[in-house]
Design a protein around this motif. Structure first.
Motif, PDB file in Angstrom:
ATOM      1  N   ILE A  39     -84.675  13.308 -22.078  1.00 45.35           N
ATOM      2  CA  ILE A  39     -85.577  14.041 -22.549  1.00 45.35           C
ATOM      3  C   ILE A  39     -86.711  14.865 -21.730  1.00 45.35           C
ATOM      4  CG2 ILE A  39     -87.305  12.703 -23.453  1.00 45.35           C
ATOM      5  CD1 ILE A  39     -87.358  14.150 -25.914  1.00 45.35           C
ATOM      6  N   SER A  40     -86.887  16.050 -21.955  1.00 47.18           N
ATOM      7  CA  SER A  40     -87.883  16.917 -21.145  1.00 47.18           C
ATOM      8  C   SER A  40     -89.102  16.444 -21.687  1.00 47.18           C
ATOM      9  CB  SER A  40     -87.672  18.449 -21.060  1.00 47.18           C
ATOM     10  OG  SER A  40     -88.405  18.970 -20.465  1.00 47.18           O
ATOM     11  N   PRO A  41     -90.169  16.522 -20.900  1.00 41.16           N
ATOM     12  CA  PRO A  41     -90.185  16.618 -19.332  1.00 41.16           C
ATOM     13  C   PRO A  41     -89.983  15.258 -18.475  1.00 41.16           C
ATOM     14  CG  PRO A  41     -92.482  16.260 -20.049  1.00 41.16           C
ATOM     15  CD  PRO A  41     -91.676  16.305 -21.182  1.00 41.16           C
ATOM     16  N   SER A  42     -89.697  14.135 -19.253  1.00 43.56           N
ATOM     17  CA  SER A  42     -89.431  13.040 -18.706  1.00 43.56           C
ATOM     18  C   SER A  42     -88.393  12.968 -17.668  1.00 43.56           C
ATOM     19  CB  SER A  42     -89.282  11.752 -19.394  1.00 43.56           C
ATOM     20  OG  SER A  42     -90.534  11.614 -20.309  1.00 43.56           O
ATOM     21  N   PHE A  43     -87.408  13.801 -17.642  1.00 38.69           N
ATOM     22  CA  PHE A  43     -85.990  13.977 -17.073  1.00 38.69           C
ATOM     23  C   PHE A  43     -86.601  14.727 -15.548  1.00 38.69           C
ATOM     24  CE2 PHE A  43     -82.674  16.829 -15.493  1.00 38.69           C
ATOM     25  CZ  PHE A  43     -81.876  15.530 -15.066  1.00 38.69           C
ATOM     26  N   GLU A  44     -87.161  15.686 -15.904  1.00 42.86           N
ATOM     27  CA  GLU A  44     -87.874  16.342 -14.466  1.00 42.86           C
ATOM     28  C   GLU A  44     -88.749  15.467 -13.948  1.00 42.86           C
ATOM     29  OE1 GLU A  44     -87.752  17.410 -17.634  1.00 42.86           O
ATOM     30  OE2 GLU A  44     -88.113  19.838 -17.714  1.00 42.86           O
ATOM     31  N   ASN A  45     -89.210  14.622 -14.534  1.00 43.11           N
ATOM     32  CA  ASN A  45     -90.427  13.826 -13.895  1.00 43.11           C
ATOM     33  C   ASN A  45     -89.816  12.651 -13.231  1.00 43.11           C
ATOM     34  OD1 ASN A  45     -92.512  15.517 -14.621  1.00 43.11           O
ATOM     35  ND2 ASN A  45     -93.130  14.373 -16.525  1.00 43.11           N
ATOM     36  N   ARG A  46     -88.491  12.497 -13.298  1.00 44.72           N
ATOM     37  CA  ARG A  46     -87.768  11.561 -12.699  1.00 44.72           C
ATOM     38  C   ARG A  46     -88.207  10.004 -13.305  1.00 44.72           C
ATOM     39  NH1 ARG A  46     -88.351  15.299  -8.634  1.00 44.72           N
ATOM     40  NH2 ARG A  46     -86.434  15.681  -7.539  1.00 44.72           N
ATOM     41  N   LYS A  47     -88.321   9.670 -14.467  1.00 45.28           N
ATOM     42  CA  LYS A  47     -88.556   8.585 -14.909  1.00 45.28           C
ATOM     43  C   LYS A  47     -87.073   8.048 -15.124  1.00 45.28           C
ATOM     44  CE  LYS A  47     -92.625   8.959 -17.716  1.00 45.28           C
ATOM     45  NZ  LYS A  47     -93.586   8.450 -19.012  1.00 45.28           N
TER      46      LYS A  47
END
Length: 387
Positions: A39-47
């Motif tokens: 889910i965004s923004p966790s995906f872009e934040n590289r979690k």
């Protein structure tokens, strides 16, 4: 999702619950699985994380995770692929859902092409990337400690490079022993042709003299094992001589040689012939009023030949398999400066280093190809630092 750290660390935490509660309506994973936020923004934040240390080896988490399980791939290598900006771009380019609830399409993940390295090479890649991340962590720490002294950070980066921590040692590069054998042949050929005089080389660097450990394919050497040094011309002009450009201290500025305004001096042909610098040579400050500038090394990158004054040395390598970029970089390091400083003599306000003392300097020698890779890697790190 709040228990998973963003960025590159891969950190995560958990609480222990009965399995019936932990697994109900949750994504399930086991030790060794690689999981990442969809889910965004966790995906872009590289979690993302590699599951490990789980009670009974199993666990459950938010349904906003995609879990990857494979036996043929090293989990650490798989996670590196997930951290790659190309993967982030591919996933975020085709999010589905409304703003604030956008997710990566499973079909995008399944169709994403990845490079598969042999298992042993995966291990080497993970180790190399881990070493770079460690250096970056050191840089972050140093930036906090020395926010007003960027030179400390630059020194740390150079030190990491000359210890072999920024590059992989590749078998196809050969070894420094091979390189030294090649240099010995070239040196002997120059002596046989009477281009240079026969001189007794310094004894090999002993184990007790080695400042620190280096990769097994490298070798500790003296600068005089790689270069021959010549003082510049002391002539202030010869009547009836031929005008030639002569490099002066004033032409060495801002870490480079500026040949746009080099003055000419009339020199006898024999005087000029014995004091010529050519592309690829090193130019070294021999004497200067500033102690810090003595023994500073510059690369000569101009195609035009010229002479040089007696405030300077010229360093000519015995082989084209010595990178002048690497030598000039390593001579900016604290390793070299600590050796050179005690050997500088001061007379009448002028500080001087002799050829012999400069030649005694001990440096680590990698194979030629790795010398170039080290400089490229260090340059990349240094260019990322603020001015």
């Amino acid at each position: 999702m709040e228990r998973i750290e963003a960025g590159f660390s891969g950190g995560f935490s958990f609480e222990v619950l009965p399995w019936a509660e932990a697994s109900k309506n949750h994504s399930r994973f086991a030790d060794g699985d690689v999981a990442f936020a969809k889910i965004s923004p966790s995906f872009e934040n590289r979690k993302s994380f590699i599951a490990s240390g789980l009670p009974n080896g199993i666990g459950g988490g938010t349904t906003e995770l995609i879990v990857l399980r494979q036996k043929e791939m090293l989990p650490e290598y798989t996670r590196l692929l997930l951290l790659d900006q190309r993967f982030i771009d591919a996933g975020s380019a085709q999010f589905r859902g409304i703003v604030g609830q956008q997710r990566v399409k499973p079909t995008i993940v399944k169709a994403y092409l990845i490079p598969i390295a042999p298992f042993e090479e995966q291990k080497r890649i993970v180790a190399a990337v881990g070493a770079v991340f460690s250096i970056l962590d050191d840089i972050d720490s140093l930036q906090g400690l020395y926010s007003e002294n960027m030179q400390s950070i630059r020194n740390k980066i150079i030190e990491a490079g000359i210890r072999g921590k920024l590059t992989e040692q590749l078998p196809e590069d050969g070894t420094a022993v091979n390189l030294l054998e090649h240099i010995a042949e070239k040196r002997a050929a120059l002596q046989a042709a009477k281009v240079i005089r026969k001189t007794k080389p310094l004894p090999p660097v002993s184990e007790n003299e080695e400042p620190f450990r280096i990769p097994s394919s490298w070798k500790w050497v003296h600068l005089s094992d790689l270069y021959r040094f010549t003082n510049g011309t002391a002539s202030r002009g010869t009547e009836g001589g031929t005008p030639h450009p002569v490099l002066r201290l004033a032409d060495l500025t801002d870490g480079r040689i500026d040949t746009s305004d080099v003055r000419e001096l009339s020199l006898a042909d024999s005087e000029y012939a014995s004091h010529i610098i050519e592309r690829g040579d090193l130019v070294i400050i021999r004497v200067n009023g500033s102690r810090e500038k003595v023994a500073t090394i510059y690369q000569y990158l101009d195609d035009a030949e010229m002479s040089y004054c007696d405030h300077l040395f010229c360093g000519k390598s015995y082989s084209n398999r010595i990178s002048p970029r690497y030598i000039s970089l390593i001579c900016r390091s604290e390793l070299v400066r600590k050796q050179v400083d005690p050997l500088i003599k001061t007379t009448a306000g002028q500080n001087t280093i002799s050829q012999g003392n400069l030649g005694k300097t001990i440096i680590p020698l990698p194979p030629f190809a790795e010398q170039e890779r080290i400089v490229d890697r260090i340059d990349a790190f240094l260019s990322a630092l603020p001015e």
